[in-house]
Design a protein around this motif. Structure first.
Motif, PDB file in Angstrom:
ATOM      1  N   ASN A  73       0.691  -1.293  -0.122  1.00  0.00           N
ATOM      2  CA  ASN A  73      -0.199  -0.014   0.090  1.00  0.00           C
ATOM      3  C   ASN A  73       0.720   1.457   0.084  1.00  0.00           C
ATOM      4  N   ALA A  74       1.933   1.073   0.809  1.00  0.00           N
ATOM      5  CA  ALA A  74       2.581   2.160   0.991  1.00  0.00           C
ATOM      6  C   ALA A  74       3.521   2.751  -0.457  1.00  0.00           C
ATOM      7  N   LEU A  75       3.793   1.687  -1.311  1.00  0.00           N
ATOM      8  CA  LEU A  75       4.586   1.862  -2.403  1.00  0.00           C
ATOM      9  C   LEU A  75       3.632   2.610  -3.325  1.00  0.00           C
ATOM     10  N   GLU A  76       2.477   2.136  -3.314  1.00  0.00           N
ATOM     11  CA  GLU A  76       1.288   2.647  -4.410  1.00  0.00           C
ATOM     12  C   GLU A  76       0.982   4.200  -4.091  1.00  0.00           C
ATOM     13  N   LEU A 135      13.705   2.552   0.086  1.00  0.00           N
ATOM     14  CA  LEU A 135      13.859   2.081   1.605  1.00  0.00           C
ATOM     15  C   LEU A 135      13.114   2.884   2.604  1.00  0.00           C
ATOM     16  N   LYS A 136      13.023   4.159   2.564  1.00  0.00           N
ATOM     17  CA  LYS A 136      12.304   4.901   3.334  1.00  0.00           C
ATOM     18  C   LYS A 136      10.694   4.489   3.215  1.00  0.00           C
ATOM     19  N   VAL A 137      10.145   4.268   2.358  1.00  0.00           N
ATOM     20  CA  VAL A 137       8.819   3.895   2.108  1.00  0.00           C
ATOM     21  C   VAL A 137       8.456   2.340   2.873  1.00  0.00           C
ATOM     22  N   ILE A 138       9.504   1.822   2.393  1.00  0.00           N
ATOM     23  CA  ILE A 138       9.307   0.202   2.990  1.00  0.00           C
ATOM     24  C   ILE A 138       9.508   0.103   4.484  1.00  0.00           C
ATOM     25  N   THR A 139      10.580   0.734   4.856  1.00  0.00           N
ATOM     26  CA  THR A 139      11.092   0.986   6.533  1.00  0.00           C
ATOM     27  C   THR A 139       9.781   1.464   7.483  1.00  0.00           C
ATOM     28  N   ILE A 199      16.401  -3.622   8.021  1.00  0.00           N
ATOM     29  CA  ILE A 199      16.849  -3.500   6.646  1.00  0.00           C
ATOM     30  C   ILE A 199      17.775  -2.170   6.709  1.00  0.00           C
ATOM     31  N   GLY A 200      19.123  -2.313   6.631  1.00  0.00           N
ATOM     32  CA  GLY A 200      20.154  -1.315   6.543  1.00  0.00           C
ATOM     33  C   GLY A 200      20.724  -0.984   4.930  1.00  0.00           C
ATOM     34  N   LEU A 201      20.695   0.181   4.857  1.00  0.00           N
ATOM     35  CA  LEU A 201      21.218   0.420   3.465  1.00  0.00           C
ATOM     36  C   LEU A 201      22.925   1.084   3.653  1.00  0.00           C
ATOM     37  N   VAL A 202      23.622   0.113   3.161  1.00  0.00           N
ATOM     38  CA  VAL A 202      25.216   0.758   3.112  1.00  0.00           C
ATOM     39  C   VAL A 202      25.547   1.563   1.960  1.00  0.00           C
ATOM     40  N   THR A 203      25.545   2.815   2.218  1.00  0.00           N
ATOM     41  CA  THR A 203      25.782   3.746   0.987  1.00  0.00           C
ATOM     42  C   THR A 203      27.290   4.169   0.508  1.00  0.00           C
ATOM     43  N   SER A 204      28.379   3.697   1.275  1.00  0.00           N
ATOM     44  CA  SER A 204      29.659   3.835   0.754  1.00  0.00           C
ATOM     45  C   SER A 204      29.989   2.497   0.273  1.00  0.00           C
TER      46      SER A 204
END
Length: 425
Positions: free
Chosen positions: A34-37, A157-161, A173-178
């Motif tokens: 729902n959040a994605l839509e 990631l923001k929408v999912i978490t 869920i962690g997002l590695v940016t570097s």
């Protein structure tokens, strides 16, 4: 937060996720869909910014093609998530039940692996598929996306978490940016249980050579279509064109067309070549096809074009096609087109690839098309998970033993019966 802290936090959150009921985990998936839509417009804007930056930076067309979230992609992802949510809960599923001895019952059950590390390039939808498969299978997750999809990955990631309840925690869920953090992550074999690289041959090879953690994935997608002498040529044309031009950048697109020698005389080879050229496909030949068709000779049969180009070669029979695939293929997806069912069975039995098809496009090798709900990737590794990997590929097993005070005592006091008990009893 450092690499180790992120992995430990993901494991702790995954244990809280596993403690939820099946219905509660299902609700998380539906909330994400729902959040994605709801946020589709915002996601599209961020993705368009990534695409514009990639075009300005001069990235290859195949990478930009994989980067784009095409119209309808978000709604298709939401549909896949709902399908996943409505599937049978994979966690704690009893696979085998055995009576070891009187009053001693052993169960083999499905269990999450723990913490997954996914390193992927370009495809922002991969983040969604992987995250939701991790939630469904009760695993913690660390993600490292390519810099070309930085804004798309961040918003997804923001929408999912934000849809994950506080009782589990967003650190699931962690997002590695570097990119610099990847070597450190690959050393964490005590807190990361599986690495899944999704991207170029170079990326996959580098990761396989840099870690003790088990790696699931494929380096190449060199898919073959073999057109036998008994093929229905109208069918062959449809399948060959779909396998090559439906989505040339996909890992399940045809890269080599093998044609039975008899089709040179009947005109079948020429018909296939004409149709491919009309679709703008550039052709390269093996030694036989190059001479017959007057096309440039390929520099290697083991080559993934990822574009509107492919290799063509003429072979003597089905056995020669099988031998060619084993020598030059990547064990991804290979197909035979024939009306001779005996020949088809020889091909299906002997081709040692993760997916082997008869009279169907290689493009069907896909988690959603296989009914897995989504896929974390495609594995050509000869391990527990092969081909499109869905929820089941992210599970291992646990043994649960229920007794009533038994002890081994040198096996003197136990009479073993090892009797299978029906699972539904």
């Amino acid at each position: 937060m450092g690499a180790r802290e992120m992995a430990v936090a993901a494991r702790e959150s995954s244990r809280r996720l596993q403690a939820l009921s099946s219905e509660e985990r299902k609700k998380i998936l539906l909330a994400v869909a729902n959040a994605l839509e709801t946020n589709e417009k915002l996601i599209t804007e961020e993705n368009e910014a990534d695409v514009a930056a990639a075009e300005k930076a001069g990235y290859e067309k195949s990478l930009i093609s994989r980067l784009v979230l095409k119209p309808g992609k978000i709604s298709n992802l939401a549909k896949s998530i709902r399908m996943l949510a409505n599937m049978e809960d994979p966690i704690g599923h009893v696979l085998k039940r055995t009576q070891i001895a009187e009053g001693l019952i052993l169960e083999k059950t499905s269990s999450p692996l723990g913490v997954l590390l996914i390193v992927f390039e370009s495809r922002p939808e991969a983040l969604v598929q992987i995250a939701l498969l991790a939630i469904r299978s009760g695993n913690g997750l660390l993600l490292k996306g390519g810099k070309e999809a930085k804004q798309s990955n961040a918003i997804l990631l923001k929408v999912i978490t934000e849809a994950i309840p506080e009782s589990v925690g967003s650190k699931l869920i962690g997002l590695v940016t570097s990119r610099d953090e990847i070597p450190d992550l690959l050393k964490l074999d005590d807190v990361i249980d599986l690495v899944i690289p999704r991207g170029s041959n170079k990326l996959v090879s580098q990761i396989k050579n840099s870690t003790k953690i088990p790696v699931l994935g494929h380096a190449d997608g060199i898919c073959h279509v073999y057109v036998d002498k008994s093929a229905d040529m109208n069918m062959a044309k449809r399948i060959v064109l779909d396998a090559k031009v439906d989505y040339p950048a996909a890992c399940n697109a045809m890269e080599t067309l093998l044609v039975h020698k008899d089709l040179v005389q009947t005109g079948g080879l020429n018909d296939l070549v004409v149709d491919l050229r009309l679709e703008g496909v550039t052709l390269y030949g093996g030694p036989r096809a190059s001479a017959e068709l007057n096309i440039p000779e390929t520099h290697s049969f083991h080559h993934e074009y990822n574009s509107t180009a492919c290799t063509v070669e003429i072979v003597n029979d089905v056995q020669a096609a099988i031998d060619h695939i084993h020598e030059h293929g990547s064990a991804h997806t290979d197909c035979i087109i024939t009306e001779d069912h005996e020949v088809a069975e020889v091909f299906l039995r002997q081709v040692d690839s993760a997916a082997v098809f008869h009279n169907a496009s290689t493009r069907f090798c896909d988690g959603a098309r296989f009914g897995l709900g989504a896929e974390v990737g495609i594995s050509t590794s000869r391990i527990h998970a092969r081909g499109p990997v869905g929820v089941e590929g992210l599970l291992t097993t646990r043994w649960i033993l229920r007794g009533s005070g038994q002890v081994v005592d040198g096996d003197k006091g136990v009479t073993y019966v090892h009797k299978d008990i029906p699972i539904d009893s």
